[in-house]
Design a protein around this motif. Structure first.
Motif, PDB file in Angstrom:
ATOM      1  N   CYS A  16       0.867  -1.181   0.000  1.00 20.94           N
ATOM      2  CA  CYS A  16       0.000   0.000   0.000  1.00 20.94           C
ATOM      3  C   CYS A  16       0.900   1.225   0.000  1.00 20.94           C
ATOM      4  N   CYS A  20      -3.694   2.938   6.188  1.00 23.57           N
ATOM      5  CA  CYS A  20      -4.895   3.570   6.749  1.00 23.57           C
ATOM      6  C   CYS A  20      -4.962   3.355   8.261  1.00 23.57           C
ATOM      7  N   TYR A  22      -7.251   2.450  10.254  1.00 21.29           N
ATOM      8  CA  TYR A  22      -8.039   1.362  10.831  1.00 21.29           C
ATOM      9  C   TYR A  22      -7.510  -0.013  10.426  1.00 21.29           C
ATOM     10  N   CYS A  23      -6.441  -0.046   9.635  1.00 18.15           N
ATOM     11  CA  CYS A  23      -6.088  -1.278   8.928  1.00 18.15           C
ATOM     12  C   CYS A  23      -5.268  -2.251   9.769  1.00 18.15           C
ATOM     13  N   GLY A  62      -4.099  -5.325   0.887  1.00 17.81           N
ATOM     14  CA  GLY A  62      -3.136  -4.449   0.243  1.00 17.81           C
ATOM     15  C   GLY A  62      -3.812  -3.624  -0.866  1.00 17.81           C
ATOM     16  N   THR A  63      -2.999  -3.172  -1.745  1.00 18.58           N
ATOM     17  CA  THR A  63      -3.508  -2.379  -2.867  1.00 18.58           C
ATOM     18  C   THR A  63      -2.807  -2.825  -4.150  1.00 18.58           C
ATOM     19  N   ASN A  94      -7.230   1.304  -5.600  1.00 22.22           N
ATOM     20  CA  ASN A  94      -7.547   2.525  -4.869  1.00 22.22           C
ATOM     21  C   ASN A  94      -7.572   3.695  -5.845  1.00 22.22           C
TER      22      ASN A  94
HETATM   23  S1  SF4 Z   1      -4.873  -2.714   2.904  1.00 20.09           S
HETATM   24 FE1  SF4 Z   1      -6.503  -1.257   2.395  1.00 20.09          FE
HETATM   25  S2  SF4 Z   1      -7.125  -0.483   4.384  1.00 20.09           S
HETATM   26 FE2  SF4 Z   1      -5.122  -1.415   4.689  1.00 20.09          FE
HETATM   27  S3  SF4 Z   1      -3.630   0.232   4.444  1.00 20.09           S
HETATM   28 FE3  SF4 Z   1      -3.886  -0.743   2.461  1.00 20.09          FE
HETATM   29  S4  SF4 Z   1      -5.475   0.476   1.428  1.00 20.09           S
HETATM   30 FE4  SF4 Z   1      -5.588   0.961   3.607  1.00 20.09          FE
END
Ligand code: SF4
Length: 368
Positions: A16, A20, A22-23, A62-63, A94
């Motif tokens: 990523c 974030c 909350y992740c 992840g992203t 994203n």
């Molecule tokens: S996996 Fe999703 S929620 Fe977690 S840091 Fe990456 S983009 Fe943000």
């Protein structure tokens, strides 16, 4: 390795560009060299699957869109031989890093469904949870996807965010409906032990407010023609996630990448969440268990009752050679009496209340 009949493949890309608040997913900040090493490691895992093809493929994270254009092409090229003819091929992205050249690559390599991490339309909330995109980014990506022929788009939304009120959430839902997105996934914020929110002592909203958010989504999306086909998922007709239906139908799926969970035959496994170990130690599992028939029967029910349609009774008896009413007689009778479960000639499914209390309902099914 047990012979696989899996028709679905999940690949976890753990990178990523930002983390974030909350992740607690298995992820790490994007680093080019690390991502190159990851791709080489992934290729080794895929090479063990030579000759197999999958009807659904899901690249999650992840992203995945955090990979560079060149890395994304390497990834998509290595997956190409594993696509069945009619493959639902989904990639998570994203909005802030899904550029037009990456979208063009997706089209070239057969990705035909995108799951977009939108979460909210309010910049104040996006900032608060550490997302780096704007509403404009999300709208631009959707426009580009449609321009390049990818109409099958899902958006993730979140509720129960700090300071978020019902009007905020209503605005996000209205935007999703106006965008005519075929699929919407909605998740309540949970404060996970390894998240920044937990370290900052942010608390979840109370159950009653969470219920109000959920009810608002149910009402607005149903009125707009969406089917609430799974606890957290809504879709326009025939736009269910075929890949996720594999999970809810308790069918086999192959998992590749750190933290990814798979099920093949009577085996369930989770690849190590430790990215360093994943890159350096070959195939290492955090969990690799042989499922008993009792385990499988319970898990079949646990997954199936997440669906609004519930469980087709014949699928249970075909699979286990015994009817669901015989195996779970007491649990079924008890929950029908509570008004949480409904039995028809062909189906067993949760009532609206049953879906709200699914966790409690399932406890009765643990006692075979
Ligand atoms: S996996 Fe999703 S929620 Fe977690 S840091 Fe990456 S983009 Fe943000």
């Amino acid at each position: 390795m047990e012979q696989s009949k899996a028709k679905s493949l999940y690949i976890h890309i753990p990178f990523c560009q930002h983390i974030c608040e909350y992740c607690d997913f298995v992820r790490v900040g994007y680093h080019q060299d690390l991502a190159d090493r990851f791709l080489r490691r992934c290729e080794e895992d895929l090479s063990l699957r030579q000759g197999e093809t999958f009807e659904t493929i899901y690249i999650g994270g992840g992203t995945p869109s955090a990979l560079s254009v060149k890395q994304l092409e390497i990834m998509l090229r290595m997956i190409k031989p594993f696509r069945a003819v009619e493959c639902e091929f989904t990639m998570e992205a994203n909005p802030e890093n899904f550029s037009e050249d990456k979208i063009e690559l997706c089209v070239e390599y057969g990705v035909n469904r995108i799951s977009l991490g939108v979460q909210s339309v309010q910049s104040k909330l996006l900032n608060l949870i550490g997302r780096k995109h704007t509403l404009e980014d999300a709208e631009n990506v959707i426009t580009l996807l449609r321009k390049h022929g990818i109409d099958n788009i899902s958006a993730d939304g979140m509720y129960g965010l700090p300071t978020q009120n019902l009007d905020d959430f209503k605005e996000t839902l209205t935007w999703m409906i106006n965008q005519k997105l075929p699929h919407v996934s909605l998740y309540a914020l949970t404060i996970e032990p390894n998240s920044a929110f937990e370290r900052k002592h942010i608390k979840s909203v109370d159950n009653s407010l969470e219920g109000d958010f959920y009810q608002l989504a149910e009402n607005m999306l149903s009125d707009a023609g969406y089917l609430h086909y799974e606890i957290s998922n809504f879709c326009l007709p025939d736009k269910e996630s075929r890949h996720n239906l594999t999970y809810w139908h308790y069918e086999d799926f192959v998992a590749i990448g750190p933290g990814a969970s798979g099920k093949e035959g009577h085996r369930r496994y989770t690849v190590t969440k430790n990215i360093h170990r994943y890159l350096t130690e070959g195939i290492v599992f955090d969990e690799d268990i042989r499922l008993s028939t009792v385990d499988e029967m319970f898990e079949f029910v646990m997954m199936g009752l997440r669906l609004k349609k519930g469980i087709e009774k014949v699928r249970f008896s075909d699979r286990f050679g015994v009817t669901i009413e015989v195996v779970f007689k007491d649990a079924i009778v008890k929950n029908i009496e509570k008004g949480w479960l409904i039995l028809s000639d062909t189906l067993i499914f949760p009532s609206d209340d049953g879906r709200l209390f699914l966790h409690d309902l399932l406890i009765d099914f643990m006692e075979i």
